[in-house]
Design a protein around this motif. Structure first.
Motif, PDB file in Angstrom:
ATOM      1  N   ALA A   7      -5.984  80.957 -66.430  1.00 32.80           N
ATOM      2  CA  ALA A   7      -7.003  81.293 -68.316  1.00 32.80           C
ATOM      3  C   ALA A   7      -6.533  82.026 -68.923  1.00 32.80           C
ATOM      4  CB  ALA A   7      -8.650  80.804 -66.860  1.00 32.80           C
ATOM      5  N   ASP A  11     -10.309  80.048 -72.908  1.00 31.59           N
ATOM      6  CA  ASP A  11     -10.719  79.476 -72.569  1.00 31.59           C
ATOM      7  C   ASP A  11     -12.271  79.102 -72.168  1.00 31.59           C
ATOM      8  OD1 ASP A  11      -8.289  77.996 -72.137  1.00 31.59           O
ATOM      9  OD2 ASP A  11      -7.514  79.205 -70.252  1.00 31.59           O
ATOM     10  N   CYS A  15     -14.975  76.083 -69.998  1.00 31.04           N
ATOM     11  CA  CYS A  15     -15.489  76.939 -69.107  1.00 31.04           C
ATOM     12  C   CYS A  15     -16.845  76.713 -68.486  1.00 31.04           C
ATOM     13  CB  CYS A  15     -14.780  77.985 -67.652  1.00 31.04           C
ATOM     14  SG  CYS A  15     -12.823  78.057 -67.678  1.00 31.04           S
ATOM     15  N   ILE A  44     -13.760  85.461 -65.563  1.00 32.85           N
ATOM     16  CA  ILE A  44     -12.252  84.938 -65.907  1.00 32.85           C
ATOM     17  C   ILE A  44     -11.449  86.432 -65.212  1.00 32.85           C
ATOM     18  CG2 ILE A  44     -10.220  84.424 -67.405  1.00 32.85           C
ATOM     19  CD1 ILE A  44     -12.546  82.639 -68.282  1.00 32.85           C
ATOM     20  N   TRP A  53      -7.332  83.201 -61.662  1.00 33.91           N
ATOM     21  CA  TRP A  53      -8.653  81.890 -62.468  1.00 33.91           C
ATOM     22  C   TRP A  53      -7.441  80.691 -63.289  1.00 33.91           C
ATOM     23  CZ3 TRP A  53     -14.095  82.346 -62.986  1.00 33.91           C
ATOM     24  CH2 TRP A  53     -14.897  81.009 -64.337  1.00 33.91           C
ATOM     25  N   VAL A  55      -7.046  76.573 -65.102  1.00 33.12           N
ATOM     26  CA  VAL A  55      -7.309  75.601 -65.927  1.00 33.12           C
ATOM     27  C   VAL A  55      -6.110  74.874 -65.747  1.00 33.12           C
ATOM     28  CG1 VAL A  55      -8.992  76.964 -67.191  1.00 33.12           C
ATOM     29  CG2 VAL A  55      -6.970  76.910 -67.767  1.00 33.12           C
ATOM     30  N   GLU A  57      -5.289  71.073 -68.055  1.00 32.07           N
ATOM     31  CA  GLU A  57      -5.633  70.610 -69.307  1.00 32.07           C
ATOM     32  C   GLU A  57      -4.703  70.139 -69.823  1.00 32.07           C
ATOM     33  OE1 GLU A  57      -5.024  73.697 -72.678  1.00 32.07           O
ATOM     34  OE2 GLU A  57      -2.872  74.268 -72.474  1.00 32.07           O
ATOM     35  N   VAL A  62      -9.261  71.408 -71.806  1.00 32.81           N
ATOM     36  CA  VAL A  62      -9.896  72.449 -71.118  1.00 32.81           C
ATOM     37  C   VAL A  62      -9.946  70.915 -69.985  1.00 32.81           C
ATOM     38  CG1 VAL A  62     -10.578  73.775 -68.824  1.00 32.81           C
ATOM     39  CG2 VAL A  62      -9.569  74.327 -71.174  1.00 32.81           C
ATOM     40  N   TYR A  65     -11.701  73.815 -63.565  1.00 33.12           N
ATOM     41  CA  TYR A  65     -10.945  74.831 -63.488  1.00 33.12           C
ATOM     42  C   TYR A  65     -11.189  75.822 -61.518  1.00 33.12           C
ATOM     43  CZ  TYR A  65     -15.368  76.697 -63.738  1.00 33.12           C
ATOM     44  OH  TYR A  65     -16.603  77.118 -63.574  1.00 33.12           O
ATOM     45  N   TYR A  67     -10.919  79.363 -58.873  1.00 32.45           N
ATOM     46  CA  TYR A  67     -10.399  80.433 -58.901  1.00 32.45           C
ATOM     47  C   TYR A  67     -11.247  81.241 -57.498  1.00 32.45           C
ATOM     48  CZ  TYR A  67     -15.764  80.485 -58.439  1.00 32.45           C
ATOM     49  OH  TYR A  67     -17.300  80.649 -58.935  1.00 32.45           O
ATOM     50  N   LEU A 100      -5.391  71.875 -59.057  1.00 37.68           N
ATOM     51  CA  LEU A 100      -6.557  72.738 -59.462  1.00 37.68           C
ATOM     52  C   LEU A 100      -6.325  73.766 -58.228  1.00 37.68           C
ATOM     53  CD1 LEU A 100      -8.785  72.351 -61.942  1.00 37.68           C
ATOM     54  CD2 LEU A 100      -6.607  74.103 -62.386  1.00 37.68           C
TER      55      LEU A 100
END
Length: 163
Positions: A7, A11, A15, A44, A53, A55, A57, A62, A65, A67, A100
């Protein structure tokens, strides 16, 4: 087709928009006010300072996400991270969350993390399926630990050994 990447501050708005419905309309998150883009940019940056973190896309923007962050502040926990993933409501069920989380767990392994933990407010079949599919095991449930939407909520905790 989508790709997973780190990220950037750009973003933060996307998010925040993905997260807002989880905060405002569900018990998935125990936050009660959705954070705006500025706060999300701060989160982030803080996550990336020590963890990651990411994302997902596609050409439209996006999709979701994931993290990692500090599990607990005591030094002995430094090899354990807490992980979370959020996918746009219209994009769930297409492998975005799995991609992710897989990329995030690989990154955490590379950073020397030994254990990843995640919590999910119950009931949450999608989160439970995702965690189990990726090799997390249930380690316990905190009963009535959060109060949101006029009810007490349980949180089930999962863990996955990374090394």
């Amino acid at each position: 087709m989508f790709r997973v990447r780190d990220a950037t501050p750009d973003d933060a708005s996307a998010c925040a928009a993905i997260y807002a419905p989880y905060v405002a309309g569900t018990t998935v998150s125990f936050e009660e006010e959705p954070p705006g883009p500025e706060e999300m940019a701060h989160r982030i940056a803080a996550s990336q300072a020590e963890h990651a973190w990411l994302v997902a896309e596609d050409a439209d923007g996006v999709l979701g996400y994931a993290y990692a962050g500090t599990f607990r502040s005591r030094a002995a926990y430094r090899h354990t991270c807490e992980v979370s993933v959020y996918v746009d409501a219209d994009r769930r069920g297409r492998g975005v969350g799995r991609a992710l989380y897989t990329a995030l767990l690989d990154r955490m392994t590379g950073l020397g993390m030994r254990l990843a933990v995640g919590g999910a407010t119950m009931p949450n079949e999608a989160s439970e399926r995702l965690h189990r599919a990726l090799g997390f095991e249930v380690v316990g449930t905190f009963r009535d630990v959060g109060f949101k939407q006029d009810r007490w909520c349980d949180v089930r905790w999962f863990q996955k050994r990374l090394v």
